[in-house]
Design a protein around this motif. Structure first.
Motif, PDB file in Angstrom:
ATOM      1  N   LEU A 150      82.153  17.441  59.247  1.00  9.64           N
ATOM      2  CA  LEU A 150      83.145  18.252  58.656  1.00  9.64           C
ATOM      3  C   LEU A 150      84.525  17.185  59.337  1.00  9.64           C
TER       4      LEU A 150
ATOM      5  N   VAL B  83      87.927  11.611  48.450  1.00 11.83           N
ATOM      6  CA  VAL B  83      88.734  11.689  47.245  1.00 11.83           C
ATOM      7  C   VAL B  83      89.975  12.006  46.671  1.00 11.83           C
ATOM      8  N   ASP B  84      90.285  12.682  47.892  1.00 12.19           N
ATOM      9  CA  ASP B  84      91.211  14.090  47.631  1.00 12.19           C
ATOM     10  C   ASP B  84      92.510  12.921  47.325  1.00 12.19           C
TER      11      ASP B  84
ATOM     12  N   GLY C 212      97.625  18.539  53.475  1.00 10.63           N
ATOM     13  CA  GLY C 212      95.814  19.964  53.234  1.00 10.63           C
ATOM     14  C   GLY C 212      94.983  19.107  53.880  1.00 10.63           C
ATOM     15  N   GLN C 213      94.470  18.390  53.951  1.00  8.62           N
ATOM     16  CA  GLN C 213      93.287  17.902  55.564  1.00  8.62           C
ATOM     17  C   GLN C 213      93.180  18.820  56.921  1.00  8.62           C
TER      18      GLN C 213
ATOM     19  N   GLY D 219      82.829  14.319  48.671  1.00  9.15           N
ATOM     20  CA  GLY D 219      83.675  14.612  47.397  1.00  9.15           C
ATOM     21  C   GLY D 219      85.377  15.215  48.063  1.00  9.15           C
ATOM     22  N   MET D 220      85.882  15.637  48.955  1.00  8.36           N
ATOM     23  CA  MET D 220      87.097  15.234  48.912  1.00  8.36           C
ATOM     24  C   MET D 220      87.194  14.528  49.804  1.00  8.36           C
TER      25      MET D 220
ATOM     26  N   ALA E  11      78.105  14.138  52.583  1.00  5.94           N
ATOM     27  CA  ALA E  11      78.833  14.323  51.448  1.00  5.94           C
ATOM     28  C   ALA E  11      79.620  15.400  50.664  1.00  5.94           C
ATOM     29  N   LEU E  12      79.662  16.647  50.984  1.00  4.66           N
ATOM     30  CA  LEU E  12      81.164  17.133  51.043  1.00  4.66           C
ATOM     31  C   LEU E  12      82.037  16.376  50.926  1.00  4.66           C
TER      32      LEU E  12
ATOM     33  N   VAL F 108      79.638  11.052  42.508  1.00  3.93           N
ATOM     34  CA  VAL F 108      81.828  11.091  42.191  1.00  3.93           C
ATOM     35  C   VAL F 108      82.137  10.103  42.098  1.00  3.93           C
TER      36      VAL F 108
ATOM     37  N   GLY G 148      77.249  12.168  45.998  1.00  2.60           N
ATOM     38  CA  GLY G 148      78.219  11.176  45.966  1.00  2.60           C
ATOM     39  C   GLY G 148      77.556   9.823  44.429  1.00  2.60           C
TER      40      GLY G 148
ATOM     41  N   THR H 291      92.710  22.136  56.904  1.00  2.00           N
ATOM     42  CA  THR H 291      91.293  21.901  56.513  1.00  2.00           C
ATOM     43  C   THR H 291      90.499  22.008  57.913  1.00  2.00           C
TER      44      THR H 291
ATOM     45  N   ILE I  99      93.067  10.839  44.658  1.00  5.12           N
ATOM     46  CA  ILE I  99      93.662  11.462  43.278  1.00  5.12           C
ATOM     47  C   ILE I  99      95.399  11.548  43.732  1.00  5.12           C
TER      48      ILE I  99
END
Lengths: 395, 649
Positions: free
Chosen positions: B614, B550-551, B588-589, B547-548, B543-544, B497, B494, B592, B554
């Motif tokens: 998730l 922030v997608d 995108g989300q 990471g995502m 935690a994963l 990132v 975390g 997922t 971005i």
């Protein structure tokens, strides 16, 4: 900070043949690996007996393996488990599980005088015999209060069936029904015995940390469910892409996903890793992430379609991919960063999970650049060439 | 009330004298969500920090959202039950036995219609055909046609009546064996296990133990309860293993069975302490409609010193098993209590007594539509409790018929082989409802018992009894060190990132990081409100998703950069960046989310936990990534001034 020069358009499509060739080889290779030598399935899927033992002194995996095989077991998986408290902790896994064959069941029923004909020497008459699916317990209901030593004697000389040592075995569990329970040595016990026989005295503790078995039937069910869930998620994603974009985007995107999933499994097989429930979870996560990448680029293609009127589909793809390149790399690297931390710090399952995901993420980035879009373009040219460029964007 | 408060809060934020209307709307929404999140997490913080972040009682009592550590992190109790599937097979066989007897009565004893044949017809049938359901072989029915009867009536048509499940073997010209097919038997077994699992799960759920996990393995049901609370473990054990088989059977108070027994019995054959007693019982009405009374004898076994009442019950049952009650009758057992204190209605259990029942259950648990614990209206004002039952249509009409035919007789309400109570039928009862009065006179015990009965009746009866076969107190499955390492890994990932975002995007990176932290906070709040338990895979999932998550930022930041490069002003670039990136973010989300949802469907235990985290993470990240950052971005752009530019690194 800027990862890639602004405005620069990279040419992704000209070497399409090469990359698609590589991907094809990788996918086909992985497919072959799936059947020969085939994945190393975990106990989850295959069924088997799993024992965790904390040895009191240093032993090598080779010693453990030899001891287990001397005890008439198949080649075991011997995995060292990192545990600061128990430095010599091992996970030992064999394919055998305790089952009582139909023939043995019949023999036992006969000896316990079940059924109409009453053979000689029958002191008690069993009404009903139940065998536990793990093959470690038999419970018998008798007509009258049974003599336990007689029950015990009936099991003497049966090949492959041994009563567990102890004074209270067999034992009456239900007075009213005259129900008796007989504990058998399970595969786990036998495994521990084999270890005691094959290793130096005093090394093997009295009790295993954990004994677990999964029947082959339950394993097969889990395996089928795993395959089903992966297929279902692919179908749903395909439907979503077709609905949000255009039908012709769907095959390219989904083939890229299949590529990711299959090649990930292929890499795991090459690395000698085992496929278990956690791997399935990782693959489903990869599918989710990888389609995310692909879809974001599709979205840009759709947008550019309006902007760059008259440009070839080729060029469209190159422009869109180049524009999204920093984003694709950035997002994946943040996720991979987290995963690397898990891989470095984590233990056991968590570590395997991180490894699988890292492989899948790298493949996902590669496939959304070199597989999904070129494939979409190729399919477009091949099958939809008459309506080319028109109506690609519906929404 | 709660919603009103939130609305008031929303409008309060809406009234801040800054920014345009759009911004204020977003600002207010983000703040309200943040406050709700905090309130949901407050009690958890209190528990986790051992009271250092103290949460007011008012909130603690009203917010029941708690995040608890899962079995792998803190250990707990693992209970293994074995489903007695042979019993389910026997049940099925027995129902075929009833059906077959009815069909035979049609063929050999002139029975008509689909009702169960009367006692007379059955004894007539017995003279001609024997039908036997042996206890030792739970899947067979034996049929013997007696001499002089026409055995050819057992033809293909008869066999076909039971076709899909039963197969017939002809033992001789007059003997037939029907047995449940292997395939049918295994499907009965599978179904029994699956149903038992569902019901155990429902019971565990309705006890409010959301963190308990229920799974099956072959014929075992595994219940895992995290924590170390012995009292709640006891409660779970008790509730789970109740079969909750409910039956209504009529009492036979006119048979002289126990009276004869009393005269014939010698003291040696009776259990220690057993006495025969007499009571006056209602035995129906005569032709004139006058209510009749009769004396009836029963056996009573008081609890002797050093014995639990359960042991008394078993002693009495053992003795009763040696008796041969009349045809179609059986012996029931009821707990006897004595009032100790008149004023408080305190009482003690003193022994067990018998009842002579009709063997056939007229009403069974599956004819009950709903059950509800309710205070006793007719009670003496001491606040008695009972359970109100409402029958299904079929159950209601049967109950109406039975009560109509048996006015001024008693019937027994039997739960798990014990007689709960024996009310007198005062009149024909229509309307499809009935009431079970608790045996005890102590109102607090009555309340407790009725609540329990309501719970088990509502969650349904187990299709077969289950017996505990293994029980383990387990410590955390991962050593303390591996937990620490896992958490450290999550923290390190975390942090990396967050640092990376600041390095890459500068101010915009800080904004994204704030959103990520809020995302983490919201995820925890949502998980707490699900009552989810925190497992190590769950932490990994958390935690994963960082990471995502922030997608989204971005995507947006890259877009804003592009717009700035095209020479747009800061304000316009931000506006366009957000609106244009939105569709890519949602697409995108959502994809997922699809994969995660499938995973949640498929997985069990830890995998399910990961999938749920998730899904929650993806949903929260859309909110924080788009809405929260937008509010912050606008503040930044405004403070940068009208003509000044902003830089995204």
């Amino acid at each position: 900070m800027q990862l890639f020069p602004i405005g620069r358009v990279y040419d992704f499509t000209s070497r399409r043949g090469l990359f698609m060739g590589i991907s094809l080889v990788l996918t086909l290779g992985s497919f072959v690996l799936l059947f020969f030598p085939g994945p190393r399935l975990g106990t989850d899927f295959r069924g088997g007996t799993e024992v965790e033992v904390a040895f009191t002194e240093r032993v090598t995996p080779a010693q453990v393996e030899a001891a287990v095989m001397k005890g008439d077991f198949s080649r075991p998986d011997v995995i060292r488990v990192e545990d600061p408290k128990n430095p010599h902790r091992f996970l030992i896994r064999v394919q055998e599980i305790s089952t009582i064959t139909d023939q043995q069941q019949l023999e036992i029923e006969k000896r316990l005088c079940l059924g109409e004909e009453k053979p000689q020497g029958c002191e008690h008459h069993g009404l009903e015999v139940k065998f536990s699916p793990g093959g470690e317990k038999i419970s018998v209901r008798f007509e009258e209060p049974p003599d336990l030593s007689w029950v015990r004697a009936q099991f003497a000389g049966l090949s492959g069936i041994k009563l567990r040592a102890g004074a209270s075995n067999p034992t009456v569990i239900d007075e009213r029904d005259h129900r008796v329970e007989i504990q058998l040595t399970s595969r786990g016990d036998q495994l521990m015995d084999a270890l005691r026989a094959g290793l130096a005295a005093g090394v093997v503790p009295d009790q295993a940390l954990r004994t677990e078995w999964i029947g082959p039937k339950a394993g097969a069910q889990l395996r089928d469910a795993a395959v089903k869930s992966i297929v279902i998620s692919l179908v749903f994603i395909m439907a979503y892409v077709a609905f949000r974009f255009d039908l012709r985007f769907a095959p390219g995107g989904v083939l890229a996903l299949v590529h990711d999933a299959v090649v990930t499994v292929g890499v795991l097989i090459v690395l000698g890793r085992e496929i278990n429930l956690t791997t399935v979870a990782a693959i489903l996560t990869i599918i989710g992430f990888s389609v995310n990448d692909t879809v974001v680029v599709f979205d840009r293609v759709r947008e550019n379609l309006a902007k760059l009127r008259g440009a070839s589909f080729d060029k469209l793809i190159n422009v869109s991919l180049s524009e999204m390149l920093s984003r694709t790399i950035l997002t994946s690297s943040t996720v991979i960063m987290v995963l690397l931390c898990f891989f470095i710090w984590g233990t056991g399952t968590l570590r395997d999970f991180a490894l699988t995901l890292i492989i899948g993420m790298v493949l996902g980035v590669y496939s959304s650049i070199y597989v999904a879009l070129p494939l979409t373009e190729y399919l477009d040219r091949k099958f939809f060439s008459t309506v080319k460029k028109k109506a690609v964007a519906r929404t | 009330m709660f919603l009103l408060g939130l609305m008031a809060l929303y409008f309060a934020f809406l009234a801040v004298p800054w920014g345009d209307a759009n911004w204020r709307a977003r600002f207010a929404f983000v703040n309200v969500v943040g406050i709700v999140g905090f309130v949901l997490l407050w009690p958890t913080f209190d528990v986790m920090t051992a009271g250092r972040v103290s949460c007011p009682k008012y909130i603690k009592q009203r917010v029941d959202a708690r995040l608890v550590a899962g079995l792998d992190l803190r250990g707990g109790l693992r209970l293994v039950y074995t489903v007695d599937v042979a019993e389910a097979v026997k049940d099925k066989r027995d129902s075929y036995y009833e059906e077959m007897r009815r069909e035979l009565a049609k063929l050999y004893a002139d029975h008509q219609g689909d009702e169960a044949p009367s006692d007379e017809l059955l004894s007539k049938l017995r003279e001609r055909v024997t039908i036997e359901a042996p206890r030792s072989r739970t899947h067979t029915i034996l049929l013997t046609i007696k001499a002089g009867q026409d055995a050819s009536k057992i033809d293909m048509r008869f066999v076909n009546l039971f076709k899909p499940d039963l197969e017939m073997r002809k033992l001789s010209a007059t003997e037939f064996e029907f047995s449940i097919r292997q395939s049918a038997e295994s499907s009965i077994r599978d179904r029994a296990v699956a149903q038992a699992k569902d019901i155990v799960l429902r019971r565990v759920d309705s006890m409010g133990l959301r963190e308990a996990a229920v799974s099956t393995r072959a014929e075992d049901i595994i219940v895992e309860v995290p924590g170390q609370d012995e009292a709640s473990f006891d409660e779970i054990r008790e509730i789970i293993s109740q079969t909750a088989r409910l039956e209504f059977k009529l009492l036979d108070d006119t048979s002289p069975y126990f009276e004869t027994l009393e005269q014939q019995a010698t003291p040696e054959t009776l259990p220690q302490g057993l006495v025969f007693q007499r009571e006056n019982a209602p035995i129906g009405v005569n032709e004139k409609g006058e209510e009749l009374q009769g004396a009836v004898t029963y056996a009573y076994l008081p609890t002797i010193a050093g014995e639990t009442s359960q042991q008394t019950y078993e002693r009495l049952r053992e003795w009763a098993a040696t008796l041969t009650p009349p045809e179609d009758r059986e012996i029931g057992f009821e707990l006897v209590r004595n009032l100790v204190d008149e004023a408080t209605q305190k009482e003690e259990e003193v022994g067990y007594r018998t009842h002579l029942l009709r063997a056939r259950a007229d009403i069974t648990g599956d004819m009950i539509r709903d059950a509800q614990a309710a205070p006793d209206q007719s009670s003496t004002g001491l606040g008695g409790w009972g359970v109100q039952l409402s029958f299904s249509d079929k159950g209601g009409s049967i109950f109406e018929r039975i009560t109509g035919d048996n006015v001024n007789k008693r019937f027994a309400i039997i739960l798990d082989t014990k007689v709960e109570s024996t009310p007198r039928i005062m009149d024909k009862i229509s309307g499809g409802s009935s009431r079970i009065t608790m045996g005890s006179a102590d109102p607090t015990i009555q309340l407790r018992d009725s609540k329990k009965l309501e719970l088990v009746l509502r969650s349904g009866a187990l299709p077969a009894p289950i017996t505990p076969s293994n029980e383990q107190h387990i410590g955390p499955s991962l050593g303390k060190d591996s937990i620490r390492l896992g958490v450290e890994g999550a923290a390190a990932g975390g942090m990396l990132v967050l640092l990376f975002m600041i390095m890459y995007y500068r101010t915009a990176g800080v904004i994204a990081d704030l959103a990520v932290l809020m995302n983490l906070f919201l995820q925890l709040a949502v998980l707490a409100s699900f009552g989810a338990s925190m497992t190590l895979p769950g932490i990994a999932g958390l935690a994963l998703t960082l990471g995502m998550s922030v997608d989204a930022n971005i995507l947006i930041n890259e877009r804003i950069r592009e717009e700035l490069r095209d020479g747009k002003s800061a304000r316009v670039a931000v506006e366009l960046g957000y609106s244009k990136a939105f569709s890519a973010i949602v697409d995108g989300q959502l994809t997922t989310l699809i994969a995660a949802a499938v995973l949640a469907q498929y997985g069990t235990g830890p995998i399910k936990g990961f999938a749920v985290t998730l899904m929650v993470g993806v949903t929260c990240s859309v909110f924080t990534g788009v809405m929260v950052t937008r509010v912050l971005f606008d503040i930044w752009v405004r403070s940068a001034g009208k003509n000044k530019s902003i830089s995204l690194g």
